[in-house]
Structures are given as structure tokens and as C-alpha cells.
Scaffold this motif. Structure first.
Motif, short mmCIF file in Angstrom:
data_model
loop_
_atom_site.label_atom_id
_atom_site.label_comp_id
_atom_site.label_asym_id
_atom_site.label_seq_id
_atom_site.Cartn_x
_atom_site.Cartn_y
_atom_site.Cartn_z
N CYS B 406 -29.93 -2.22 -26.29
CA CYS B 406 -30.13 -2.43 -24.85
C CYS B 406 -30.38 -3.90 -24.53
O CYS B 406 -29.95 -4.39 -23.49
CB CYS B 406 -31.29 -1.58 -24.34
N HIS B 442 -34.71 4.24 -19.25
CA HIS B 442 -33.41 3.58 -19.17
C HIS B 442 -33.40 2.11 -19.55
O HIS B 442 -32.34 1.57 -19.83
CB HIS B 442 -32.76 3.80 -17.80
N GLN B 445 -32.29 2.54 -23.08
CA GLN B 445 -31.13 3.37 -23.43
C GLN B 445 -29.86 2.54 -23.22
O GLN B 445 -29.49 2.24 -22.08
CB GLN B 445 -31.11 4.63 -22.55
N VAL B 447 -26.38 2.26 -22.71
CA VAL B 447 -25.22 3.08 -22.35
C VAL B 447 -24.22 2.25 -21.55
O VAL B 447 -23.43 2.78 -20.77
CB VAL B 447 -25.66 4.32 -21.54
#
Lengths: 638, 638
Positions: B406, B442, B445, B447
Motif C-alpha cells: 500500500c 483501506h 489494503q 488494491v
């Protein structure tokens, strides 16, 4: 005033070095000759960073004439500039000393010439710089590698003073202390002026010596335009701080060595220094040449050395564009954007503008004048600016955030994402986007921005092609539910693109057919892509092939229904973009096209950059990447 | 030792506040109760940042009980934590004071509960934090917005001390001085320990007061675990620096308030602090509860206040996985990666490893022990680390660069690109990649990493699924011509994935069919995607549908010939990824598939994240994003 361009050959540098015995006058003479060639290079190139090259000229001369041990040898002492702006001056010196093919000085900012910012492809450039704030970290890595390899050499890094606003500099300092990096010396070219104006007015550095000391570094300070003072300062650095890293704060004058360009010549009411980038006017060049020749002449005469014989400039080999299109004056999008923002700010009191030391290049000077309370200058501190925009949005404002696209999409990449995770509405406007202008080199060519930001949730990436579309997209950005990244080209908008009917209220993901042709369809965005697609269409039409040209200003969105309509009539669909072939508009369109599930989808292709962008003129760079009209026509021909 | 989990209701906080007249003992009692609930929350969640929550507990208590004006009101004073690690403690306090629904404390790190790091979706969390170093900038933006709106309030930001290694903090300071931000107070929770170990051993802060002073800030210092000292320090801040920003350096103890967790209890040979994240052992929890109850009891007894009555914990509602798979112990990829790197380093003397304060979570502890001279710790300074890797590569080394994915893909995004423009060979290894573990929230995370790095020239993005493939990809990375970004999941590798035959020498862009089924084809990478695709295949097989499952570890590359072979037998092709649906593997595959020009391409779909990742347990988060086996089976069913 006028002048015939001329340059000083390396043989004359060598003679002057040999014939002047006094080391300080010798250094002054060499740096004066280097300044002459620097001016020659920048005038010929039509752009370049003159002010920084001149302010740093005496530092670099001192380093190469006296301080560095075997700088040209593989295992010798290393010097590089972290800011990189001053590289024309460095090229001039290296060529004068015979370390660089002197033929290259005629090709500053040209294809296969000398890039606008340092690149490892050029001899004696150990690192790519121009992206600010990375130099100290890189130097540290090199010192660690040297230690592992048992190489005993020293590393010198030049930074700007404005550059010290970047957080990475301060991030880098502690490790050098921890590792006792006696090999490492940072020289700050403290010329007090950053891109636009005085450092103290942008983001004052305060007590610079105290700052470095508080991070554990040794500090020396001197007049950075005085060879004798520089010599003493380097000696002091070695004697006073033998066991760790040290910084030499070199007080310099931006544009030093020549009254025409020296910041000390600025009058009281002038807030902006005019010679940071670009090329001076012919009048200023002529005056400066005269001054520099006089300085050189006096120095040589004092030591009874014969005057330097310049050589005439070789004939330029084109590269610049041909004749101006009659009756039409190409314009750029950034001033149009700036006006649209002002108009919006009059209507919408939420609008505030944030800048990172590029107030001129992002079109914000008029905004700042009209809305001084709603304009915030952050200096060269993009991460700070973007997170502060998040704070402003949290407090009810609609921030428009500005920098060059190359920096805006990448340096504060995590900060942009973090704002998105809070659902903030923010408009990011990145200028200088795309492949051209290509003269500054790849640190300044944003051709990866769509990929780097494309997946940020709730962020639409859009690129206008002409004035009407720019105004429409600014209105869109203000009213949209999502945040917007406006990708702004800084290339000239020529008549064919200006005339395109793109002023309608934009609908996300939908494009406009700007030339109706046959089933051969080309899609693109922005002034340069569309200009050359229209040019390609003209070339193809001469062969009886009618190209359909579509403007799709959305780079990470496409409306499936609209695309289905476009695909129905298409035999082949090609996306052309000023972006790496991966991660940009072509990927977005391809994915959507495939997901339409057509039984016989049109043949798809994406044309973009397949390697690092070249440095050069607009025309030669587009041709080198096969993105000019002729290459596109050849590629699109069925 | 064992204990029955219990918690302190807000009514008891209220009674204690009312019944203890002495303000300092009252604050101490409240922070003790908050610590009790913090421990309860973290033990129940199975993870959380205990050490920071405890070190900051007295600061936050002082702020909320005495310093902040109307903190719960919309226009009241604002407090937030920039590091965000300490948020369990903040939740506990806010719930205790009635500002937060106390029912939420049973749902730390659970879906629709309290996220592992601050999120604006939770009441009284003005910003998303946990991505370090952004807080001061955000606070500045809020102050600017307040001024524009005529709001008169103050903003307090807590930072960690390790967090100050991030350059953005230093980037942010000058602007606050320029704007005379008297509204802004930064409190440094100076607990001397960052994620792994002592700040002074990682990247010493040196004279912190001198640093802030050199940047023009007012500085106050005090014992940050002493209510009386804190009160005096806040008073001094207001009196001594009425016209500008100031920092309160609060000297605290990590894990303060309880001997079990206090860093002062660490023995001489312990280098790693054990309570930064994760959950303490049941024994440590029991001991700490006993201590905290005793502290609370003594404080209350001293003032003749009746003991606090805890409430029993509500029954947990599952969320964690069911029974352990017998005879198989799930493992994680990071230790395997760490071993593979060691093996490589034995063979290849060029290999060096760089870390940014995550030596445990990136699997590097054994490497550091075996190759102390080839291991470089940069602290929380990712940009510095990545640029220094460029320097190491320039000096002939092969750097392996580590952080959580991240942070690694986004904070030094421009630095990674800059290294690529120099053609350096570097391996970036980002752990904690993908949707799960989802408990940290988040900010942790990754992504979006494939998109953010996918277009970097000469950088291959690859994700291994099991131990064999991890070892193969480390070998690949060492030998490849390109640089490599290894996307490493930190989720458990379960038996079904461990058994997949993925240990062959990898060929760029080519995948492996790990389950031969019919023309329904699913493609994915990494342990979690493959586990749930195999699970989906099992569910579909029960209905007579045979899913073909393909591992494609390459996320930004696909070999057209290999893909053509796969597409030939496919009726439908679905890419499943732990990434936003834009910019990841699905885009790469879709583009390549379309460019094959098949007359009837398979129906294509990509399944991934369509919104911000949820925080929760692995099972509930996968289900919430429809990426668990059952949801995938439903989506894939023809």
C-alpha cells in the motif's frame, strides 16, 4: 541590438586554463567561457534554464578544476545536480574540459542531443534528475554501494534552495548521519529564487544552517560565486567534518556573472524572475554576450593572455516547425484554463486554487491577482499541497490543485488516493501533460499519468483539446459528483483543432466524431493527438481512404452504449494517445469494447509510447515516436 | 492465567468523571478505563495497535477532558491522529465519553464496525489516516478553510515520533509559519518506538526540539503520560506562541499505564517491542487486565468512589474462519520470500535488501541477521529508500526494496519511475497486498498497485500464490532483464493453494491451468483469489459445471500466444483480482484478448473491487465484495 551566434571551442578553454596561472582568475575565466556557451546553447535551443546554470557556474567550475579527484574516471569522485535545471551550464563546462563531445552543444534539447534535464544516456551524468528532491537519497545509495565494493571516492550533490521545499530532502538527511557519510557533500545553490519568484516569498527556508545542523549535518557557508571563497569552504568542510556528511550553503545570485540576467538587476516592482526557463529575447542575449565577452576579455588581458577566438555556429538543421499558419495565432490551453477558473470562482465562492511553484505555467497568475485570499502557494511541496487540499475540502471548499502533470500524478500519488478514500471533491489540474513539448526531457513529460491515477475511485481523468472544450471541462469539473484530474497539454493549439466543435456540455465517457469518414476509426484526446489525427486523415484522403476521427476526452471512462454505437460502424478502431501503451485510454476502450460481447468486434489497436519519451523539438519527437501525422497515416492505412 | 472478557460501559465513565473531583486523578482514572476497553477491543478483534493507543491515552484524555472546546460540535475544536495507529484508544475514549455508540466497541476491525485505522465514515473522525505523514498538511488545509469561512476554532494533530521520518511532515511545516497558524498545535507522541523497534536505532530523530525550532515552530515539551504536565504544557503553548503554530513534544512510554505492555519493561536483549500491532497472548492480556483494574481501583478508592462495574462481553458473532484444516498448517508467503532472498544472497553477492521499518512484516529479520552489511534500514522514509536503491543499483548492486505494498506503490511512485528511466534493475517487494487481511482498513489494503505501477517501463508486476511459486519468482526477479514488483499477499496460504503445481521456472506473461474443466475459464493470481476460485469450482462441480481455473501470476503482462491458446477452448473468460476493476490484470488480459482479433472472442468479464475495500475479517470482507467462493460460483455460473 543583434549578434551572430558563436561558441567557444574546447581548445580555447584548454589554452585559457594553461595560460592563466592564478587559480581564481583561471576559474573565473573558465566559468565565463562556460556561461558564454551556455547562453549560446539555450538561445539556439529556444529554451533552457539559464538562471540556475549561471548561478551554479562557479560552484561547478570549482568542483571540476580543483575539488573533484578524477571526475572523468569510472572510479573517480562523482558530482551530479539534483535539481538538474543547471545542466546546460554543466554541459558547457564538461564540453569545455573535453569530457563531453563538443559537437553536442549545438544540440541542446534536440533528438539525440543533450536532454533538457540530466539523463544517464549522456556521458558523466550518473543519474536522471529534474524530478526534484531525489539527489541526496541517490547519493546515499551510491555511497553505500561504494563501501560494499571497497571504492574510496567522494560524492557531491548540488541542490537548489527552492528544491529544499521537497520533503524527500529532509527524509534523506538522517540516514547519512547514521552511516557517518563523510564521503557525501551537498552543495546548496542558494540563489534565493525558485521557478517563479523569491524563495522567501514562496515558502521561506528560514535559518537553513540551523535546519541542517538540527538534522546532524556539518554546515559550511560561503559566497558561491567566488572561486577563492569556494576553495576555502571545501577545505573547511573536509577539515571540520571529517567523519560525517556536510552541506555547503553557497550563497549565489541567480543569473550570476552577467548583469543582464543577474537577479540583482531586478527592479523593485518586478516579482517574477524572467530567466528561470525559456530563452531570453534576442536583445537580452546580445547584451549578455557583450557583457560576458567583456568580462572574459578583461580577465585574459590582466594575465596577458590572447583573446578567445569564438567559432561561428553551425547551420541549424531544422527541427523547429516551418512557417507560421497565416492569420491564425496558435494558443495554449493553460491561460484559457486560468480564465475559466476565474470565471468559475466569480460564480462559486467555494473555489480555491492551490499551486506548487508553477504559477506561470499553470495559468494561475490572473487568478492569484483577482482572488489573493483564495489562492494558496505551497512551494515545491506537492504532497503537502494535495493533503492540504483534502483539509480545505473537509472545510467546505472546492480545491483546484495545480502543478505540472509529471509531478502531480506521481509525487503525491498516495495523497491523492487518500483524499479519494475520504470522498473529497477535488479538481487536480496538471499542465505540461503528454509527449510534447519534449524539450525538457522525460522527467517533465507526463506519459504515465492516466495509468497512475486511473484506478483512483471516484476520479475522472479528462483531457481537453481546445479552448472551448477546456472551458466546458472546467465547468464539468466544478459540477461533477466525482473528483476530476484535468490533463492539460501545454503544446500550441493549432487552427485545425481550435475549429473542432467541442464546446458542448460534456457527458462522461462519451466522445464526439470530429471528422466523419469510413469504417476506419481513430480515437484520441488533446490538441496534439487530434491535430495529427486530422493531418493523417488528410494524407489518407489523398489516397481515397476516409478516416473517421473521434475525440474522446475521457481517459479512464467510456460509456458502453456510446462505444457500441461507434463500434457498429467500425471495421478497425485505433486509439492514439500520448501515454505509454499500457494503462491509458487504449486499455479503457479495449476492455469496454471486449465487454460489449460483439460477435465480430472491430480490429483494435492502440498507438502510444512503447519506450521512454525522447527529448527534442515537437516535430522530431512526434516523428521519433511515430505519432506525427505521416506516421499515423502509415499505421492507419488499411 | 485466564480471564472472562469484560468492558466498561459509558455510564461508569460518566460516574467516575463526576465523582472524582481532582482533575488529574480524574484524567488518570478515565484514561485507565479507556485502556481497559482498548485492551478488550484489541483482544476481541485479534489485532490492533495497543502500544500506541496506550502511549497516547493520557494525551487524548487531556485533550478531550480539558483542552478542546466543544470537540463534539460541528464547529468545535478538532482533534485527529495523523498516525492513526492509536485509534482503538481514541475509540475507547470517545465511546466512554458518549461521543460514539458504545456498542461499536465490540466490533473493532469488523464489517460495519470500527475500522483498524481512522475513517471518515466513523463519527468524529475528520480524516482518513494511517497512511503516515499527511496529518499536518491536512490540518493546515482545514485551518485555511476555517479562516475563509470565518470559523474560529483550533486544530490539534497527533503524530508519532517514528512518523516524523516521513518527509511530508517537514514539507508541511513552513506553510504553517507563513500563514501564522496560531490555530494549529501538533502533539508528538514521543514514545521512542516505531513499528519494529527503537526510533533511535532505526533513524534517530536527533534534537527534535531544535528541528521544529529551525523550521520556525514554537516548541513545548512535557511528560506525555502525566495529566498535570500536559495541562501545563498546553497552557504554555497558548501563552508562549500566541501568533503561530507550535508543537508539543510529549515524552511518553509505548504501552504506558500497564507494566505488561510498557516499553520500560523490555529487557536488555529484547530489540523488538512486541505490542505494536497484533493481539497480546491470553496470558499477557490477563496480566494487563489485572494491573489496569488494580490501577483503577486504587484511583477510585483514594477518592472514596465505588469500584467500576464491568459488563460481560457479548457473544462473538463469528466472522473468524471456522475449524482449522486438519493436518495442514496454513503459512504466509513473507517468511518464504525472506528465505528465498537469503538463498539468493548466498549465491549472488550483488543482492542487498532495503527496508522501511517493516522488517518483521516483510520477512526480513533472518536476512538482516545473516547479512548485516547488506541490509539497510531506512525507517519510515519510502521515497528516500527507493531513490537510494537507485543509487545502490548505479553502484553495481541488485537492490530488493521492501515495504507494505500500500505504501510502496504510491508514496515513492515518482521515485520508482525515475529509477526506471535510468534503466536500473531493482526488485520491489510489497507485502500485505490485496484485499485481505482486511482488518487494518483501506489505508493498508493495496488494491490499486497494479494500476499505479503497471505502466512503468521495464517493470514487471507479478504475484505468487504459494511457497513454490514465491521461490520461483524470486529466482526470476534476480535473473530477469526487467525490474520486478513482487506483489506479496500476507493472507494464509491454505492447503488447496499450497498443492498447486506452480514451482516451474516462470515465463513472463504465461499462466498455468491449475484445474482442467470445461470452456468456462477463470483467471487469477495470488493465494486468496486462487483459493476461492478453487472453492467456486468445487461448488460449480456439484452442479455439473466444470470450471477451468488458470493461475496467471503476471499482472501487467500477458503473452499473446499463450492467451490465444487459452481463448481457443474458452466460451467465457473471467479475470478475478484483488484490485479495483480498473487498471489491473483484467485490463491487461482484455486488451491482449481483443488485439488477438478473434472472430468470436470468449465472453469476457473482470471481477474485482468496485468501491473502497471494507474493513473486516477475511471471510466477511471477501463476501462483502462478492469475492468469496460462493459469490464467485454464483457469478461464474453460466
Amino acid at each position: 541590438m543583434s549578434h551572430a551566434p558563436s561558441w567557444v571551442p574546447a581548445s580555447e578553454f584548454a589554452r585559457v586554463r594553461e595560460e592563466i596561472a592564478d587559480p581564481y582568475d583561471r576559474a573565473a575565466a573558465v566559468s565565463t567561457l562556460a556561461r558564454l556557451n551556455t547562453l549560446y546553447m539555450i538561445e539556439r535551443a529556444g529554451s533552457g534554464h539559464l538562471g540556475s546554470s549561471f548561478s551554479a557556474a562557479d560552484i561547478v567550475t570549482q568542483l571540476y578544476l580543483s575539488e573533484l579527484r578524477d571526475p572523468a574516471a569510472t572510479d573517480g569522485d562523482v558530482y551530479f545536480s539534483s535539481k538538474g535545471h543547471d545542466v546546460p551550464g554543466l554541459y558547457a563546462l564538461l564540453a569545455g574540459l573535453g569530457h563531453l563531445d563538443e559537437g553536442l552543444i549545438h544540440r541542446l534539447r534536440r533528438l539525440d542531443g543533450l536532454p533538457g534535464h540530466p539523463d544517464v544516456g549522456t556521458p558523466h551524468m550518473p543519474f536522471n534528475t529534474g524530478s526534484l528532491g531525489m539527489g541526496i537519497s541517490k547519493a546515499k545509495g551510491l555511497v553505500l554501494a561504494d563501501r560494499l565494493a571497497g571504492r574510496d571516492r567522494r560524492v557531491y550533490v548540488l541542490t537548489g534552495d527552492g528544491e529544499l521545499q521537497e520533503g524527500q530532502n529532509w527524509e534523506a538527511l538522517a540516514g547519512a548521519v547514521r552511516h557517518g557519510m563523510r564521503e557525501l557533500t551537498v552543495v546548496v545553490d542558494h540563489n534565493k529564487i525558485q521557478s517563479d519568484t523569491w524563495v522567501a516569498d514562496v515558502s521561506d527556508l528560514g535559518d537553513l544552517e540551523a535546519k541542517f545542523r538540527s538534522f546532524g549535518w556539518g554546515v559550511v557557508r560561503c559566497d558561491g560565486n567566488d572561486p577563492q571563497a569556494l576553495e576555502a569552504a571545501f577545505a573547511k568542510r573536509a577539515a571540520a567534518f571529517p567523519d560525517g556528511p556536510a552541506v555547503l550553503v553557497a550563497d549565489t545570485v541567480k543569473g550570476a556573472g552577467c548583469g543582464t540576467f543577474a537577479a540583482t538587476s531586478m527592479c523593485e516592482e518586478e516579482w517574477r524572475y524572467r530567466y528561470h526557463s525559456g530563452a531570453p529575447s534576442p536583445e537580452d542575449c546580445a547584451a549578455a554576450y557583450a557583457e560576458l565577452w567583456e568580462t572574459a576579455g578583461q580577465l585574459l588581458a590582466r594575465h596577458g593572455v590572447a583573446p578567445v577566438r569564438p567559432r561561428p555556429a553551425p547551420v541549424a538543421d531544422g527541427g523547429t516547425r516551418g512557417a507560421r499558419e497565416s492569420a491564425y495565432e496558435p494558443y495554449r490551453l493553460t491561460p484559457v484554463y486560468g480564465e475559466a477558473l476565474i470565471e468559475l470562482a466569480h460564480r462559486d465562492p467555494r473555489v480555491v486554487a492551490l499551486d506548487a511553484d508553477l504559477v506561470l505555467d499553470t495559468g494561475l497568475i490572473p487568478f492569484r491577482e483577482q482572488f489573493p485570499d483564495r489562492f494558496f502557494e505551497f512551494g515545491i511541496a506537492e504532497q503537502d499541497m494535495v493533503s492540504a487540499a483534502g483539509g480545505l475540502a473537509a472545510g467546505g471548499r472546492l480545491p483546484f490543485v495545480h502543478s505540472f502533470s509529471c509531478f502531480l500524478h506521481s509525487r503525491p500519488n498516495e495523497q491523492i488516493y487518500n483524499n479519494a478514500t475520504e470522498g473529497r471533491r477535488i479538481v487536480y489540474a496538471g499542465s505540461l501533460a503528454g509527449l510534447v513539448p519534449a524539450a525538457p526531457g522525460h522527467s517533465h513529460q507526463a506519459v504515465r499519468d492516466v495509468s497512475a491515477l486511473g484506478a483512483v475511485p471516484g476520479l475522472v481523468v479528462a483531457e481537453p483539446a481546445n479552448a472551448a472544450q477546456t472551458r466546458a471541462l472546467v465547468r464539468f469539473a466544478a459540477a461533477a459528483r466525482e473528483s476530476v484530474y484535468l490533463r492539460l497539454s501545454s503544446a500550441p493549439v493549432r487552427a485545425v483543432v481550435d475549429a473542432l466543435p467541442l464546446g458542448e456540455e460534456p457527458l462522461t465517457g462519451r466522445g464526439t466524431t470530429v471528422r466523419r469518414g469510413g469504417p476506419l476509426v481513430a480515437v484520441g484526446a488533446g490538441p496534439v493527438v487530434l491535430e495529427h489525427l486530422m493531418g493523417a486523415a488528410q494524407l489518407l484522403a489523398a489516397d481515397g481512404v476516409e478516416l473517421t476521427v473521434v475525440d474522446l476526452p475521457w481517459l479512464n471512462r467510456v460509456d458502453p452504449d456510446w462505444l457500441a454505437g461507434l463500434a457498429r460502424g467500425a471495421q478497425a478502431l485505433t486509439v492514439v494517445e500520448h501515454h505509454y501503451t499500457h494503462g491509458g485510454q487504449a486499455d479503457t476502450v479495449a476492455r469496454a469494447l471486449l465487454e460489449l460481447g460483439l460477435t465480430a468486434p472491430p480490429a483494435f489497436r492502440g498507438l502510444g509510447l512503447t519506450r521512454l519519451p525522447d527529448c527534442g523539438t515537437e516535430a522530431e519527437t512526434l516523428a521519433a515516436h511515430a505519432l506525427d501525422a505521416a506516421s499515423l497515416a502509415a499505421a492507419l492505412r488499411p
